[in-house]
Scaffold this motif. Structure first.
Motif, PDB file in Angstrom:
ATOM      1  N   GLY A  62       0.807  -1.215   0.000  1.00 33.44           N
ATOM      2  CA  GLY A  62       0.000   0.000   0.000  1.00 33.44           C
ATOM      3  C   GLY A  62       0.837   1.260   0.000  1.00 33.44           C
ATOM      4  O   GLY A  62       0.300   2.356   0.184  1.00 33.44           O
ATOM      5  N   THR A  63       2.141   1.122  -0.228  1.00 30.21           N
ATOM      6  CA  THR A  63       3.027   2.299  -0.178  1.00 30.21           C
ATOM      7  C   THR A  63       3.545   2.717  -1.552  1.00 30.21           C
ATOM      8  O   THR A  63       4.265   3.705  -1.649  1.00 30.21           O
ATOM      9  CB  THR A  63       4.240   2.022   0.722  1.00 30.21           C
ATOM     10  N   VAL A  64       3.183   1.974  -2.588  1.00 34.66           N
ATOM     11  CA  VAL A  64       3.743   2.242  -3.916  1.00 34.66           C
ATOM     12  C   VAL A  64       2.849   3.178  -4.702  1.00 34.66           C
ATOM     13  O   VAL A  64       1.645   2.935  -4.863  1.00 34.66           O
ATOM     14  CB  VAL A  64       3.927   0.931  -4.710  1.00 34.66           C
ATOM     15  N   ARG A  65       3.439   4.253  -5.190  1.00 40.31           N
ATOM     16  CA  ARG A  65       2.731   5.135  -6.116  1.00 40.31           C
ATOM     17  C   ARG A  65       3.056   4.644  -7.522  1.00 40.31           C
ATOM     18  O   ARG A  65       4.185   4.792  -8.001  1.00 40.31           O
ATOM     19  CB  ARG A  65       3.173   6.582  -5.943  1.00 40.31           C
ATOM     20  N   ARG A  66       2.088   4.011  -8.152  1.00 34.98           N
ATOM     21  CA  ARG A  66       2.341   3.289  -9.390  1.00 34.98           C
ATOM     22  C   ARG A  66       2.138   4.160 -10.616  1.00 34.98           C
ATOM     23  O   ARG A  66       1.202   4.957 -10.677  1.00 34.98           O
ATOM     24  CB  ARG A  66       1.451   2.042  -9.455  1.00 34.98           C
ATOM     25  N   TRP A  67       3.019   3.997 -11.577  1.00 32.48           N
ATOM     26  CA  TRP A  67       3.005   4.776 -12.806  1.00 32.48           C
ATOM     27  C   TRP A  67       1.693   4.560 -13.566  1.00 32.48           C
ATOM     28  O   TRP A  67       1.277   3.435 -13.819  1.00 32.48           O
ATOM     29  CB  TRP A  67       4.177   4.365 -13.680  1.00 32.48           C
ATOM     30  N   GLY A  68       1.026   5.654 -13.890  1.00 30.77           N
ATOM     31  CA  GLY A  68      -0.203   5.565 -14.670  1.00 30.77           C
ATOM     32  C   GLY A  68      -1.432   5.208 -13.871  1.00 30.77           C
ATOM     33  O   GLY A  68      -2.518   5.050 -14.432  1.00 30.77           O
ATOM     34  N   GLU A  69      -1.283   5.060 -12.547  1.00 34.61           N
ATOM     35  CA  GLU A  69      -2.432   4.749 -11.702  1.00 34.61           C
ATOM     36  C   GLU A  69      -2.678   5.897 -10.727  1.00 34.61           C
ATOM     37  O   GLU A  69      -1.744   6.634 -10.382  1.00 34.61           O
ATOM     38  CB  GLU A  69      -2.187   3.456 -10.919  1.00 34.61           C
ATOM     39  N   PRO A  70      -3.918   6.060 -10.267  1.00 40.60           N
ATOM     40  CA  PRO A  70      -4.208   7.132  -9.305  1.00 40.60           C
ATOM     41  C   PRO A  70      -3.397   6.972  -8.035  1.00 40.60           C
ATOM     42  O   PRO A  70      -3.167   5.856  -7.573  1.00 40.60           O
ATOM     43  CB  PRO A  70      -5.705   6.975  -9.030  1.00 40.60           C
ATOM     44  N   ALA A  71      -2.938   8.072  -7.505  1.00 37.69           N
ATOM     45  CA  ALA A  71      -2.226   8.036  -6.232  1.00 37.69           C
ATOM     46  C   ALA A  71      -3.211   7.734  -5.116  1.00 37.69           C
ATOM     47  O   ALA A  71      -4.426   7.784  -5.291  1.00 37.69           O
ATOM     48  CB  ALA A  71      -1.530   9.376  -5.988  1.00 37.69           C
ATOM     49  N   LYS A  72      -2.670   7.435  -3.927  1.00 41.07           N
ATOM     50  CA  LYS A  72      -3.541   7.090  -2.805  1.00 41.07           C
ATOM     51  C   LYS A  72      -4.491   8.215  -2.440  1.00 41.07           C
ATOM     52  O   LYS A  72      -5.583   7.990  -1.930  1.00 41.07           O
ATOM     53  CB  LYS A  72      -2.681   6.725  -1.591  1.00 41.07           C
ATOM     54  N   ASP A  73      -4.064   9.464  -2.707  1.00 40.36           N
ATOM     55  CA  ASP A  73      -4.927  10.591  -2.379  1.00 40.36           C
ATOM     56  C   ASP A  73      -5.951  10.877  -3.475  1.00 40.36           C
ATOM     57  O   ASP A  73      -6.726  11.819  -3.392  1.00 40.36           O
ATOM     58  CB  ASP A  73      -4.102  11.849  -2.116  1.00 40.36           C
ATOM     59  N   GLY A  74      -5.927  10.036  -4.524  1.00 44.11           N
ATOM     60  CA  GLY A  74      -6.895  10.181  -5.602  1.00 44.11           C
ATOM     61  C   GLY A  74      -6.413  11.029  -6.754  1.00 44.11           C
ATOM     62  O   GLY A  74      -7.041  11.079  -7.803  1.00 44.11           O
ATOM     63  N   ALA A  75      -5.262  11.699  -6.582  1.00 46.56           N
ATOM     64  CA  ALA A  75      -4.740  12.535  -7.655  1.00 46.56           C
ATOM     65  C   ALA A  75      -4.059  11.661  -8.696  1.00 46.56           C
ATOM     66  O   ALA A  75      -3.309  10.764  -8.346  1.00 46.56           O
ATOM     67  CB  ALA A  75      -3.736  13.541  -7.085  1.00 46.56           C
ATOM     68  N   PRO A  76      -4.320  11.891  -9.978  1.00 41.16           N
ATOM     69  CA  PRO A  76      -3.680  11.065 -11.000  1.00 41.16           C
ATOM     70  C   PRO A  76      -2.191  11.333 -11.080  1.00 41.16           C
ATOM     71  O   PRO A  76      -1.731  12.440 -10.810  1.00 41.16           O
ATOM     72  CB  PRO A  76      -4.390  11.490 -12.294  1.00 41.16           C
ATOM     73  N   THR A  77      -1.418  10.300 -11.417  1.00 43.18           N
ATOM     74  CA  THR A  77       0.010  10.476 -11.563  1.00 43.18           C
ATOM     75  C   THR A  77       0.329  11.031 -12.946  1.00 43.18           C
ATOM     76  O   THR A  77      -0.442  10.875 -13.876  1.00 43.18           O
ATOM     77  CB  THR A  77       0.740   9.130 -11.389  1.00 43.18           C
ATOM     78  N   ALA A  78       1.470  11.696 -13.048  1.00 38.71           N
ATOM     79  CA  ALA A  78       1.875  12.258 -14.333  1.00 38.71           C
ATOM     80  C   ALA A  78       2.459  11.189 -15.237  1.00 38.71           C
ATOM     81  O   ALA A  78       3.040  10.226 -14.773  1.00 38.71           O
ATOM     82  CB  ALA A  78       2.904  13.361 -14.099  1.00 38.71           C
ATOM     83  N   ARG A  79       2.286  11.368 -16.546  1.00 39.51           N
ATOM     84  CA  ARG A  79       2.926  10.516 -17.536  1.00 39.51           C
ATOM     85  C   ARG A  79       3.732  11.405 -18.460  1.00 39.51           C
ATOM     86  O   ARG A  79       3.530  12.615 -18.492  1.00 39.51           O
ATOM     87  CB  ARG A  79       1.877   9.739 -18.347  1.00 39.51           C
ATOM     88  N   LEU A  80       4.630  10.810 -19.197  1.00 48.67           N
ATOM     89  CA  LEU A  80       5.424  11.570 -20.151  1.00 48.67           C
ATOM     90  C   LEU A  80       4.920  11.305 -21.568  1.00 48.67           C
ATOM     91  O   LEU A  80       4.671  10.171 -21.950  1.00 48.67           O
ATOM     92  CB  LEU A  80       6.897  11.182 -20.053  1.00 48.67           C
ATOM     93  N   ASN A  81       4.764  12.389 -22.327  1.00 47.11           N
ATOM     94  CA  ASN A  81       4.390  12.198 -23.730  1.00 47.11           C
ATOM     95  C   ASN A  81       5.676  11.921 -24.538  1.00 47.11           C
ATOM     96  O   ASN A  81       6.767  12.019 -24.006  1.00 47.11           O
ATOM     97  CB  ASN A  81       3.623  13.405 -24.253  1.00 47.11           C
ATOM     98  N   PRO A  82       5.561  11.566 -25.796  1.00 43.84           N
ATOM     99  CA  PRO A  82       6.773  11.234 -26.573  1.00 43.84           C
ATOM    100  C   PRO A  82       7.827  12.332 -26.607  1.00 43.84           C
ATOM    101  O   PRO A  82       8.986  12.067 -26.851  1.00 43.84           O
ATOM    102  CB  PRO A  82       6.194  10.960 -27.972  1.00 43.84           C
ATOM    103  N   ARG A  83       7.418  13.605 -26.377  1.00 44.93           N
ATOM    104  CA  ARG A  83       8.388  14.694 -26.398  1.00 44.93           C
ATOM    105  C   ARG A  83       9.070  14.876 -25.046  1.00 44.93           C
ATOM    106  O   ARG A  83       9.947  15.698 -24.897  1.00 44.93           O
ATOM    107  CB  ARG A  83       7.697  15.988 -26.827  1.00 44.93           C
ATOM    108  N   GLY A  84       8.595  14.139 -24.049  1.00 45.69           N
ATOM    109  CA  GLY A  84       9.259  14.181 -22.759  1.00 45.69           C
ATOM    110  C   GLY A  84       8.623  15.108 -21.743  1.00 45.69           C
ATOM    111  O   GLY A  84       9.061  15.157 -20.610  1.00 45.69           O
TER     112      GLY A  84
END
Length: 211
Positions: free
Chosen positions: A184-206
Motif C-alpha cells: 500500500g506504499t507504492v505510487r504506481r506509474w499511470g495509476e491514481p495516487a492514494k490521495d486520488g490525484a492522478p500520476t503524471a505521464r510523459l508524452n513522446p516529447r518528454g
C-alpha cells in the motif's frame, strides 16, 4: 516476539551496510501482512542501526515474529527443509553479497541466503554501495545468474516523493511486489495516487501530461 497465526514465512536479513532504516521499515510494513517474518541481523548491522537511526536492536527485534542470532547456524532458516517464500537482505553489504556469491558463508545471514538460492526461492539483495568497481559488478552478475534479484535502493523520483520516508516506502513497496505482497506504499506509474490525484505521464516529447 509477537504471536501470529501460521502464514508463509519470509526471511529478513539486515547487514552492516549503510541503510539500516530499510530493514527496520521493511519489518514494520510486513507486520499487517499475512507473512511470518524471520529476522537475522549481523553484528555490524546492530552498530549501524544505532548510529543511523538511534534505534536499539532490541526495539527492532520486536517488529519480527521470530528472531535468529547471526551465529546460530543450527537455526531453522539454515536448512532448505524449512519452508519459506524467500529472503530479503535490506540493506546488503558488499561483504555479505560476496559470501553469498561464493557459497562460503560464515554467518546465519549469508547461509540463509545461500539456502534461498539452492532451493530456487526468491532472494532479493538491496545492495548498498557506490561507486561500484568491476569486481562488485561481476559479483552481482554471478548472483543474478544464480537467480538472485539485485535491487539497490534507488529512489523513484517519478513518484514525486515529498519526504525521505516516502522514498523509503516506495522502494520497499517495490521490493515486496517481487513477492506479490501489497504494502500500500507504492505510487504506481499511470495509476491514481492514494490521495486520488492522478500520476503524471510523459508524452513522446518528454513533457509531463495528465492522463
Amino acid at each position: 516476539m509477537r504471536q501470529k497465526s501460521p502464514h508463509p514465512r519470509l526471511v529478513v536479513g539486515i547487514s552492516g551496510a549503510s541503510g539500516a532504516i530499510y530493514g527496520a521499515r521493511l519489518l514494520e510494513l510486513l507486520r499487517p501482512l499475512p507473512v511470518e517474518t524471520h529476522l537475522v541481523m549481523s553484528r555490524s548491522a546492530e552498530v549501524t542501526l544505532a548510529l543511523e537511526t538511534g534505534m536499539k536492536p532490541a526495539e527492532l527485534r520486536l517488529r519480527a515474529d521470530v528472531v535468529h542470532a547471526a551465529g546460530d547456524l543450527a537455526a531453522p532458516i539454515s536448512s532448505g527443509s524449512f519452508a519459506t517464500i524467500g529472503m530479503i537482505i535490506a540493506p546488503c553489504s558488499i561483504r555479505s553479497m560476496a559470501e553469498i556469491a561464493t557459497g562460503v558463508t560464515t554467518t546465519l545471514l549469508t547461509r540463509a541466503a545461500d539456502v534461498a538460492l539452492k532451493e530456487r526461492r526468491r532472494l532479493v539483495l538491496m545492495v548498498r554501495e557506490t561507486p561500484l568497481h568491476t569486481g562488485h559488478l561481476r559479483t552481482m552478475t554471478a548472483l543474478s545468474e544464480m537467480g538472485a534479484v539485485i535491487a539497490p535502493p534507488v529512489p523513484a523520483f517519478y513518484a514525486k516523493p515529498q519526504s525521505l520516508d516516502e522514498m523509503i516506502d516506495q522502494t520497499l513497496g517495490r521490493v515486496l511486489d517481487l513477492f506479490d505482497l501489497e504494502s500500500g506504499t507504492v505510487r504506481r506509474w499511470g495509476e491514481p495516487a492514494k490521495d486520488g490525484a492522478p500520476t503524471a505521464r510523459l508524452n513522446p516529447r518528454g513533457s509531463a501530461r495528465r492522463p
